[in-house]
Structure formats: C-alpha cells, structure tokens
Design an enzyme around this catalytic site. Structure first.
Site, PDB file in Angstrom:
ATOM      1  N   GLU A  59      51.410  40.297  40.642  1.00  0.00           N
ATOM      2  CA  GLU A  59      51.999  39.300  41.511  1.00  0.00           C
ATOM      3  C   GLU A  59      52.929  38.491  40.606  1.00  0.00           C
ATOM      4  OE1 GLU A  59      48.271  40.258  43.587  1.00  0.00           O
ATOM      5  OE2 GLU A  59      48.872  40.240  41.678  1.00  0.00           O
ATOM      6  N   GLU A  77      42.220  42.582  43.397  1.00  0.00           N
ATOM      7  CA  GLU A  77      41.428  41.561  43.742  1.00  0.00           C
ATOM      8  C   GLU A  77      40.198  41.891  44.860  1.00  0.00           C
ATOM      9  OE1 GLU A  77      43.893  37.780  43.210  1.00  0.00           O
ATOM     10  OE2 GLU A  77      45.015  38.731  45.052  1.00  0.00           O
TER      11      GLU A  77
END
Length: 268
Positions: free
Chosen positions: A142, A122
């Site tokens: 995730e 990210e």
C-alpha cells in the site's frame, strides 16, 4: 458438495469447508461478489456444527492480489439493488469478509499459492494456520501507492511477527518470498508448489478428528488471553477450559482412549 458464486467456490471436504477465491484471471483480486461470498462462508462455518474447520485458498495458482478497484466500483455480477440491500443490512460486511471484524469459531487454515499481497496478506492475518507453496509471495504494497493498509495490518502484524519485521514489511512495501515469510513467522509451512491445499487439508483432518468443543474453546482462549496479563489470562483459561471437562465428548475421549478405538464426538 459444491456451491458458491462465480467469484467464490464453496465445497465440503469431509468436515472441512473449503472456500476458494475464484478470479484467476485477476489473480483472485477481491470483488464485491467475492466479499459477500466470503462473509456468507464464514457465517455458514460458524452456524453448521458439521463443519469443524475451514480452508481458504485461491484458484489458478494465486491466493489473492488485494482489492480490485475496478470490480468494486462496478459491483461485478452482483446487481446494484442486491448489493445495496446486503450492505444496508450490514454496513460492516466487507470488513467481516476480510476477517478484520469477524473471527470464525472454527479453525481457519490458509493454503497459499502464488501472490498473496496487499489485501491478500491482510486476510491472511485473520487466519489461524498458514501453508504456502515455495513460489508464494507476500507483502503489503500500500505505501508504494501512497495508500494505507487499512485491513488491520498496522494493528495485527506486529502481534504476529517481531515488530522489526512487521515495520519493515509495512514501511518498505517490498515482496517477501515464502521462505522469508516462514522465517519471520508469518506462515508456518512451506511446501512444494501446487501442494499447499493438500497440506492444509491434511492439517484440517487432524483438527477434525479432535473434540470440536475442545478445539473451539482452545482457539477462543488463545485469542481472548492474547492481550491479558499472565495472571488474568490464566484465570480466563480456567473459565473457558473447566466446562469442557464436564462434556459428554470429554468422557467419550477418555473412554475411547481406554478402549483403544477412535472417539466419536457429538458436540455434547
């Protein structure tokens, strides 16, 4: 010059600010002191005219394995009151540190070795140029843990790689080796292991030799116009670009070219 905290090393290499995530025992997982240090590093780069580029890397053969939930809960070496004071002053600080809510003025080059996963991937999406060692690994894990990649990936990834690849990365949670990450366009260079920082500094050196006002204006224009129509983008480009031609640096660049010498830019 070297400074920083226990979890983040800040160094100057010429006109490049090098930020090194420094928790190799935890594969440089993000702690609160690291996030505060990152935020301070981005602000230092923005405010210091002597800095012309930034390199983000990790210590110990890893880039970043995402959030360290235990360290975040405990606050690491940053005591509770200091942490509360910093977050009270800017509740958005952690998102700025991860480049979710902040875009540095100067070009940011990622030098990746080893794992660059979850929060690491990210943060990577907030950088401008990306170099990785052949053994680097990328991925957004995730969903495998029933979580959501809330660091910006559901918005940014499909704007940086084709949507089919973005959705596969987001929905499968599988790891991506460096060669595949390069093939889909997530990174730009794959180099021998252990040489990513060297290559990133080489690229930074090329950027640093250019007119800093021009470099910053070009970067700003690319991001400003990304979601515009072509016609609006071209108008915006003129607004951003024409003033550069009136700078002393632009005149110096032309004069140096005519005189066959390196230009000396002064940000004027």
């Amino acid at each position: 010059m070297t400074s920083g905290t226990e979890h983040l090393i800040v160094e100057r290499v010429g006109a490049t600010l090098v930020l090194t995530l420094n928790r190799p025992e935890a594969r440089n997982a993000l702690s609160l002191p690291m996030l505060v240090g990152l935020y301070d590093g981005w602000i230092e780069a923005d405010q210091d005219d002597a800095v012309r580029s930034v390199v983000l890397t990790g210590a110990g053969g890893a880039f970043c394995a995402g959030m360290d939930l235990k360290a975040l809960a405990g606050g690491g070496r940053l005591d509770g009151q200091q942490l509360r004071d910093r977050l009270a002053a800017d509740p958005d600080l952690h998102w700025k540190a991860m480049l979710r809510h902040h875009r540095p003025r100067k070009p940011v080059i990622a030098a990746v070795e080893g794992p660059c996963v979850a929060g690491g991937t990210e943060i990577l999406q907030g950088t401008d140029i990306r170099v990785a060692g052949r053994g680097a690994t990328f991925g957004l894990f995730e969903v495998r843990r029933g979580l959501f990649p809330i660091g910006g990936s559901t918005v940014r990834l499909a704007r940086q790689v084709p949507r089919t690849h973005a959705l596969e990365m987001l929905l499968t949670g599988r790891p991506y080796p460096a060669e595949e990450a390069a093939r889909i366009g997530l990174i730009g260079h794959v180099v021998p292991d252990g040489t990513a920082l060297e290559k990133a500094l080489e690229i930074a050196g090329l950027i640093n030799a250019n007119g800093p006002l021009a470099v910053e204006a070009v970067k700003a224009s690319v991001y400003e116009t990304a979601e515009m129509t072509e016609a609006d983008g071209l108008r915006s480009e003129l607004t951003r670009g024409w003033p550069i031609f009136d700078t002393a640096d632009a005149k110096e660049g032309s004069k140096a070219f005519a005189e066959k010498r390196p230009p000396v830019y002064r940000r004027t």
